[in-house]
Design an enzyme around this catalytic site. Structure first.
Site, mmCIF file in Angstrom:
data_model
loop_
_atom_site.group_PDB
_atom_site.id
_atom_site.type_symbol
_atom_site.label_atom_id
_atom_site.label_comp_id
_atom_site.label_asym_id
_atom_site.label_seq_id
_atom_site.Cartn_x
_atom_site.Cartn_y
_atom_site.Cartn_z
ATOM 1 N N HIS A 20 6.387 29.830 21.886
ATOM 2 C CA HIS A 20 5.763 30.486 23.252
ATOM 3 C C HIS A 20 6.276 32.025 22.991
ATOM 4 O O HIS A 20 6.846 32.185 21.819
ATOM 5 C CB HIS A 20 6.284 29.783 24.378
ATOM 6 C CG HIS A 20 7.722 29.528 24.428
ATOM 7 N ND1 HIS A 20 8.721 30.680 24.399
ATOM 8 C CD2 HIS A 20 8.591 28.630 24.284
ATOM 9 C CE1 HIS A 20 9.997 30.221 24.440
ATOM 10 N NE2 HIS A 20 9.908 28.985 24.488
ATOM 11 N N HIS A 52 9.768 32.764 21.599
ATOM 12 C CA HIS A 52 10.060 32.603 20.110
ATOM 13 C C HIS A 52 9.383 34.001 19.396
ATOM 14 O O HIS A 52 9.959 34.566 18.655
ATOM 15 C CB HIS A 52 9.282 31.411 19.813
ATOM 16 C CG HIS A 52 9.622 30.121 20.232
ATOM 17 N ND1 HIS A 52 9.265 29.337 21.006
ATOM 18 C CD2 HIS A 52 11.270 29.691 20.280
ATOM 19 C CE1 HIS A 52 10.051 28.288 21.117
ATOM 20 N NE2 HIS A 52 11.026 28.253 20.745
ATOM 21 N N LYS A 108 18.326 33.135 25.987
ATOM 22 C CA LYS A 108 18.068 31.933 26.891
ATOM 23 C C LYS A 108 19.212 30.737 26.645
ATOM 24 O O LYS A 108 19.679 30.127 27.680
ATOM 25 C CB LYS A 108 16.592 31.419 26.470
ATOM 26 C CG LYS A 108 16.263 30.099 26.858
ATOM 27 C CD LYS A 108 15.817 30.120 28.369
ATOM 28 C CE LYS A 108 15.182 28.707 28.787
ATOM 29 N NZ LYS A 108 15.527 27.661 27.964
ATOM 30 N N ASP A 109 19.453 30.729 25.332
ATOM 31 C CA ASP A 109 20.576 29.708 25.071
ATOM 32 C C ASP A 109 21.814 30.152 24.616
ATOM 33 O O ASP A 109 22.348 30.469 23.774
ATOM 34 C CB ASP A 109 20.121 28.758 23.886
ATOM 35 C CG ASP A 109 18.812 28.020 23.892
ATOM 36 O OD1 ASP A 109 18.735 26.989 24.452
ATOM 37 O OD2 ASP A 109 17.628 28.683 23.544
ATOM 38 N N ARG A 160 9.926 23.193 26.810
ATOM 39 C CA ARG A 160 10.290 22.138 27.731
ATOM 40 C C ARG A 160 9.305 22.487 29.108
ATOM 41 O O ARG A 160 9.202 21.417 29.744
ATOM 42 C CB ARG A 160 11.650 21.725 28.204
ATOM 43 C CG ARG A 160 12.387 21.352 26.944
ATOM 44 C CD ARG A 160 14.070 21.172 27.494
ATOM 45 N NE ARG A 160 14.733 21.153 26.426
ATOM 46 C CZ ARG A 160 15.156 19.819 25.694
ATOM 47 N NH1 ARG A 160 14.689 18.748 26.320
ATOM 48 N NH2 ARG A 160 16.000 19.751 24.786
HETATM 49 P P1 AMP Z 1 14.029 26.452 20.466
HETATM 50 O O1 AMP Z 1 12.796 26.392 20.013
HETATM 51 O O2 AMP Z 1 13.925 26.206 21.758
HETATM 52 O O3 AMP Z 1 15.242 25.746 19.768
HETATM 53 O O4 AMP Z 1 14.489 27.946 20.437
HETATM 54 C C1 AMP Z 1 14.496 28.804 19.315
HETATM 55 C C2 AMP Z 1 14.805 30.074 19.758
HETATM 56 O O5 AMP Z 1 14.166 30.692 20.599
HETATM 57 C C3 AMP Z 1 16.527 30.227 20.150
HETATM 58 O O6 AMP Z 1 17.146 31.117 19.734
HETATM 59 C C4 AMP Z 1 16.145 30.188 21.737
HETATM 60 O O7 AMP Z 1 17.307 30.868 22.179
HETATM 61 C C5 AMP Z 1 15.029 31.211 21.672
HETATM 62 N N1 AMP Z 1 14.309 31.165 22.996
HETATM 63 C C6 AMP Z 1 13.966 30.119 23.563
HETATM 64 N N2 AMP Z 1 13.329 30.344 24.679
HETATM 65 C C7 AMP Z 1 13.326 31.914 24.706
HETATM 66 C C8 AMP Z 1 12.947 32.684 25.700
HETATM 67 N N3 AMP Z 1 12.416 32.515 26.920
HETATM 68 N N4 AMP Z 1 13.111 34.181 25.623
HETATM 69 C C9 AMP Z 1 13.847 34.524 24.532
HETATM 70 N N5 AMP Z 1 14.454 33.679 23.560
HETATM 71 C C10 AMP Z 1 14.085 32.280 23.509
#
Ligand code: AMP
Length: 278
Positions: free
Chosen positions: A34, A37, A149-150, A187
Site C-alpha cells: 500500500h 510501503h 507504524k511498527d 491487514r
Molecule cells: P509489513 O509488510 O507490514 O511487514 O511492513 C513492511 C514495512 O512497511 C515495515 O517497516 C512497516 O513498518 C512499514 N509500514 C507498514 N505500514 C505502514 C504505514 N502505514 N506507513 C509507513 N510505513 C508502513
C-alpha cells in the site's frame, strides 16, 4: 525491475552493483503493498542508487497459524506497483529458500521483546529478527527503511543491529494514513465496512492524547484513552500505553521522548498504531 527468487542470484547481481560503488537501500516487506510501503521506497530512492524491496511472508514471526494462513498475498498487484514506482529489484523467495527447516535462533533483546507487542505475540520479535538478520546478510544494504507504524519493531531491529554490530544504517519513516486517519496496513483488507468505521477510534484517540499531552497527567490520559477505545463497539483493546520512546518502558512525567502505542482487535482483525508525543 529485476525479480529474484533465490539468494544466490540476488547476491550475484548485487555484487556487481557494489563493485560499481553504488549504494543499496533496502525495504523489507510482507507484501500486500500500500502507500505506506511505497513511501518507504520513495524515501529509499532519495537516498540511494539502487533499491531492493523484499516480499516475504515470514512464518517464524506468526505465533498464530491461522493469522499466517490468512495473511493477504497479492504478488501480482505488488509487482505492478513496484514497477510503477521504479523499484530496481524485487526479492521474492519461497519459504524453503529462507529456511532449511532445521535451525535455531535466539537473540537476547531483554525486556524489549516482552513488552507491549511482545506480551500479546510471544516469540514474534524472535521471528522478526531472525528473518531481518537473514535478509540483511543477503542484501547487505547500506541503509534499510522501516515504518514508524511498527514502532517497537524498529526498536527491536535497532537493538539487533547494535548487538550484532551490523554495518547497516536504519531509517524510520513516518506513518502513512488514510484521509480519515486510519493507519494504512495490509491487514485493513480484512476490515468489514463496520469495522472500518470503528477502527477510527484508534487514530482519533492517539491524536486526542497528543493534543492533551502537555496539559494532562500521563496516568489520566492513559486511562481515559483506554476507556474511549474500550467503549467503541466491536473493538477489543489489548493495550494503550504511553511509553518512553527509546526503552518502551512506561513513561513518567520526566520522560523526554514519549510515544503512545495501541493495539486492539477490531472485529476479527488485530490492528496497531502509535503517535510520537514529544
Ligand atoms: P509489513 O509488510 O507490514 O511487514 O511492513 C513492511 C514495512 O512497511 C515495515 O517497516 C512497516 O513498518 C512499514 N509500514 C507498514 N505500514 C505502514 C504505514 N502505514 N506507513 C509507513 N510505513 C508502513
Amino acid at each position: 525491475m529485476k525479480i529474484f527468487t533465490t539468494k544466490q542470484a540476488l547476491q550475484q547481481y548485487l555484487a556487481q552493483i557494489k563493485a560499481a560503488g553504488k549504494t543499496i537501500g533496502f525495504v523489507p516487506t510482507m507484501g500486500a503493498l500500500h502507500l505506506g510501503h511505497l513511501s518507504l521506497i520513495e524515501q529509499a530512492q532519495q537516498q540511494n542508487d539502487v533499491i531492493v524491496c523484499s516480499i516475504f511472508v515470514n512464518p517464524s514471526q506468526f505465533n498464530d497459524p491461522k493469522d499466517l494462513e490468512k495473511y493477504p498475498r497479492t504478488i501480482e498487484a505488488d509487482t505492478r506497483l513496484l514497477e510503477q514506482v521504479n523499484c530496481d529489484v524485487l526479492f521474492n523467495p519461497e519459504v524453503n529458500e529462507m529456511y532449511d527447516g532445521n535451525e535455531h535462533w535466539h537473540l537476547n533483546m531483554g525486556e524489549l521483546e516482552r513488552l507491549l507487542e511482545g506480551k500479546f505475540r510471544p516469540g514474534h520479535y524472535q521471528g522478526v529478527t531472525q528473518i531481518v538478520y537473514k535478509l540483511f546478510n543477503i542484501v547487505n544494504p547500506d541503509t534499510a527503511y522501516f515504518g514508524q507504524k511498527d514502532y517497537q519493531q524498529f526498536a527491536v531491529i535497532s537493538k539487533m543491529v547494535e548487538l550484532m554490530q551490523l554495518p547497516v544504517k536504519l531509517v524510520m519513516c513516518a506513518i502513512k494514513r488514510e484521509d480519515d486517519g486510519l493507519a494504512m496496513s495490509s491487514r485493513n483488507i480484512h476490515l468489514t465496512a463496520d469495522d472500518r468505521l470503528h477502527a477510527l477510534i484508534l487514530s482519533k484517540t492517539l491524536y486526542w492524547v497528543k493534543e492533551n499531552f502537555s496539559s494532562h497527567q500521563i496516568a489520566s490520559l492513559q486511562s481515559e484513552a483506554a476507556s474511549l477505545i474500550s467503549a467503541e463497539p466491536g473493538v477489543e483493546l489489548e493495550y494503550f500505553e504511553i511509553a518512553d520512546g527509546s526503552t518502551l518502558h512506561p513513561a513518567n512525567e520526566s520522560t523526554k521522548s514519549a510515544v503512545a502505542l495501541v493495539a486492539a482487535k477490531v472485529g476479527k482483525t488485530r490492528l496497531i498504531d502509535n503517535i510520537i508525543l514529544s
